[in-house]
Design an enzyme around this catalytic site. Sequence first.
Site, PDB file in Angstrom:
ATOM      1  N   GLU A  88      45.685  15.476  27.237  1.00 20.97           N
ATOM      2  CA  GLU A  88      46.541  15.470  26.585  1.00 20.97           C
ATOM      3  C   GLU A  88      46.788  16.845  25.749  1.00 20.97           C
ATOM      4  O   GLU A  88      47.897  17.415  25.503  1.00 20.97           O
ATOM      5  CB  GLU A  88      46.411  14.457  25.129  1.00 20.97           C
ATOM      6  CG  GLU A  88      46.529  12.850  25.793  1.00 20.97           C
ATOM      7  CD  GLU A  88      45.228  12.272  26.376  1.00 20.97           C
ATOM      8  OE1 GLU A  88      44.319  13.289  26.656  1.00 20.97           O
ATOM      9  OE2 GLU A  88      45.051  11.292  26.693  1.00 20.97           O
ATOM     10  N   LEU A  89      45.993  17.503  25.221  1.00 23.02           N
ATOM     11  CA  LEU A  89      45.940  18.672  24.435  1.00 23.02           C
ATOM     12  C   LEU A  89      46.709  19.897  25.596  1.00 23.02           C
ATOM     13  O   LEU A  89      47.489  20.616  24.951  1.00 23.02           O
ATOM     14  CB  LEU A  89      44.496  19.252  24.040  1.00 23.02           C
ATOM     15  CG  LEU A  89      44.787  20.336  23.360  1.00 23.02           C
ATOM     16  CD1 LEU A  89      45.389  20.526  21.933  1.00 23.02           C
ATOM     17  CD2 LEU A  89      43.448  20.832  22.717  1.00 23.02           C
ATOM     18  N   ILE A 143      42.737  40.021  51.663  1.00 25.94           N
ATOM     19  CA  ILE A 143      41.463  39.357  51.194  1.00 25.94           C
ATOM     20  C   ILE A 143      41.434  38.106  51.409  1.00 25.94           C
ATOM     21  O   ILE A 143      40.406  37.317  51.569  1.00 25.94           O
ATOM     22  CB  ILE A 143      41.334  39.317  49.457  1.00 25.94           C
ATOM     23  CG1 ILE A 143      41.536  40.815  49.133  1.00 25.94           C
ATOM     24  CG2 ILE A 143      40.215  38.830  49.064  1.00 25.94           C
ATOM     25  CD1 ILE A 143      40.446  41.967  49.827  1.00 25.94           C
ATOM     26  N   HIS A 178      47.237  40.768  40.504  1.00 24.52           N
ATOM     27  CA  HIS A 178      47.499  39.732  39.637  1.00 24.52           C
ATOM     28  C   HIS A 178      48.743  39.965  38.702  1.00 24.52           C
ATOM     29  O   HIS A 178      49.257  39.178  38.006  1.00 24.52           O
ATOM     30  CB  HIS A 178      46.327  40.037  38.343  1.00 24.52           C
ATOM     31  CG  HIS A 178      44.924  39.817  39.090  1.00 24.52           C
ATOM     32  ND1 HIS A 178      44.054  40.819  39.448  1.00 24.52           N
ATOM     33  CD2 HIS A 178      44.266  38.802  38.987  1.00 24.52           C
ATOM     34  CE1 HIS A 178      42.970  40.273  39.967  1.00 24.52           C
ATOM     35  NE2 HIS A 178      43.061  39.000  39.811  1.00 24.52           N
TER      36      HIS A 178
HETATM   37  N1  GLN Z   1      39.690  34.747  50.249  1.00 24.17           N
HETATM   38  C1  GLN Z   1      40.017  34.303  49.066  1.00 24.17           C
HETATM   39  C2  GLN Z   1      41.459  34.589  48.875  1.00 24.17           C
HETATM   40  O1  GLN Z   1      42.198  35.406  49.181  1.00 24.17           O
HETATM   41  C3  GLN Z   1      39.210  34.951  47.808  1.00 24.17           C
HETATM   42  C4  GLN Z   1      39.755  34.606  46.442  1.00 24.17           C
HETATM   43  C5  GLN Z   1      38.631  35.142  45.301  1.00 24.17           C
HETATM   44  O2  GLN Z   1      38.151  35.955  45.442  1.00 24.17           O
HETATM   45  N2  GLN Z   1      38.769  34.561  44.300  1.00 24.17           N
HETATM   46  O3  GLN Z   1      42.235  33.634  48.170  1.00 24.17           O
HETATM   47 ZN    ZN Z   2      38.922  38.024  44.616  1.00 26.82          ZN
END
Ligand code: GLN
Ligand code: ZN
Length: 756
Positions: free
Chosen positions: A18-19, A433, A696
Amino acid sequence: MSMKTSVYGFPKMGPNRELKKTMEKYWSGEITGSDLRSEYNTVNRMRLETCKNAGIDIISSGDFSGYDFMLDLSIMFGVIPDRFKNIADPLKLYYAMARGTDDAIACEMTKWFDTNYHYIVPELTGTFSLAKNAQEDAYTFAKSILGNNPNPVFVGPFTYISLSKIIGNETVKADESPQFESLVKSLAKVYNQLLKNLEKAGVTHIQLDEPSLVLEQSEKNISILIDAYTIVTQGLTSLKVFVNTYYESLSHYKKIVNELPVAGIGLDFVVNDENLKSLKAHGFPKGKILIAGIISGRNPWKTEYKNVIPLVKEIISCVGKDSIILTHAAPLFHLPWSLEPEKGHLDNNVIALLSFASERIEELKTIQAIIVNNAPIPTQNLEKIRALFANQSVQKEMAEIDPNNIQRKHPFASRYSKQLKELSLPLFPTTTIGSFPQTAEVRKTRAAYRNGKISIDEYESFINKSIQEVVKLQEEIGIDVLVHGEFERTDMVEFFGEKMDGFAFTKNGWVQSYGSRCVRPPIIYGDVSRPEQMTVNETVYAQSLTDKPMKGMLTGPVTIVNWSFYRNDIQKKDVAFQVALALKKEVIDLEKAGIKIIQIDEPAFREGLPLKKSKQQAYLRWAVESFRLTNNTVKESTQIHTHMCYSEFNEIIEHILNMDSDVISIEASRSKGEILEAFEKFNYNHGIGVGVYDIHSPRIPKKEEMTQIAKRSIHVIDKGLCWINPDCGLKTRGYEETIPALKNMVTVAEELRASN
Ligand code: GLN
Ligand code: ZN
């Protein structure tokens, strides 16, 4: 009844988050500040009533929070960075510090001890004031619900300052600064004022949590602590002050329990037997109260009465039964609210092993009844249930691991040159990645499949189509080592946990990670195995669409364990090894299916680092070994990658090299200075991709910025080992920014090749 029970830190989110929902509605402008406050009270009331109905004697107040308990203290003590000072509305100010505004960046957030909770780091300005007595309001509110006297519980001055940073020309951690002592003492004065006010308001006892006392503190810091508490408690007449510790055993046991001028000390008897040993060796001062943390506040496993009752009796024999308060070790907010919603969802035998916050406090009452009233000890038979989850063949494989031989047959240098040839990779190979943007369509289709709205065929053809598109895109952009995009995965641990035996997933087992963010950690309850292949289909399909190498993509054993609730009837190391053995099968299958590069992500590798430095080596050893176990038997020409997405690994860099992956990709775009410094000091001589841009943020990185980072890495790392990649997966990004960013990245690599 002589021996009382005490509960603190009960989960704050409410039984159904809820919070979280209310906070988010307030942020989006759907509800007003006064709606938000009244919902706070509703959720807090539920917490208090749950403890009251369970019959707990001493119940906390002041430990509920609208975002973070450290931030609450900063507000209470007027520790407000200048950039927020023009915000008059208290709620707006609070959330601005937590989340930032258009004009002011948020305060930093960081991990709380060795837990998965994150707190808002106080930015000390040098002065403290009692800006607002939120503790008194919380006390009055709790009293109106409980009837009896609540126990205000909040973090004490030593830990608060220890976890702060000092902003100046250079930002420093307060506990590493020469000002540490004066800061602790000047804050102690404000605590004294606060406590005097609470005493006037009728408070009879309070608990100050000082988890920093379990870290390896210097003698000097312990005298600062004692001086500080002399100030904190000065002039109090009736108010009893208890200092609580948890997450590890107390450092400087003898001095702290004897000399800290407080009415009682709390110790964690669950994390290991060190506090019990200290208690037996050095005793406990007469006249002080021992707040005995005898059941876990952190792990979700049922307390075993046949173990805990003798423990309590042993403690009684050292301290005397009139001087003990029974409680849980560590605040309960590390656990989900209740097991109730899991009934009918989880296997009954799994449920029989578990205990969340609501069940935990019932256990405390049961223990009290056994000790005080000689109530019968309930029969549990937990071994019998655990035996159902044993897997003989896993245990056999575990026994066959030769600890001296968890390494690849060929040394890195010979492997690497063979791999580069076989893969025909250029200098400065480019890669990503793993994940590509998880568009609304991807999430919607995955959910539709989960909810049975589309068939497996429809789902698989959607995933295949997504893979086709992302392979084509990467080829067009000119990336050297491709990925399949991870469209089938919601979460990198959940995805693998769901495919392995020995894991359970709750329906409602939410735990606060920070602010409104909650996670549902997987529960590893039994021997772990991999009944069938987990990633081979998607990877092989993706490879079939291109002549470039396709990276297989797995989550590593250390990360899987660190982000789960893992069983505690065997060692954590063994849980990680079991996961490693399961992953090893996948690695072997990928290799057999023709995949030449396999990435095994370990973003949580550092998170499991024990709090006490003296215990870190042992952790690092088995963490490294379990990673190596996943891939030590692959062919010389198979290239193993790993990925870690943080940069604070300067002090563990030799262990990272020791993982012996052929290539590692790491985050660096936010604190390049620090990380490259590590490479100046330490000769990292395996393949490495220092992230050239920050994923990010939606900002499209300029070529020049990326070139600069790449050049700085070439400066400290052999250029034949350098890879070019972003600093993490792209799943939270959109294609609008991802495509131009990756194009720039590829150009950067091409230009570097031309000039090297
Ligand atoms: N292979 C993952 C991705 O690319 C690695 C994510 C992570 O390091 N948190 O989303
Ligand atoms: Zn990462």
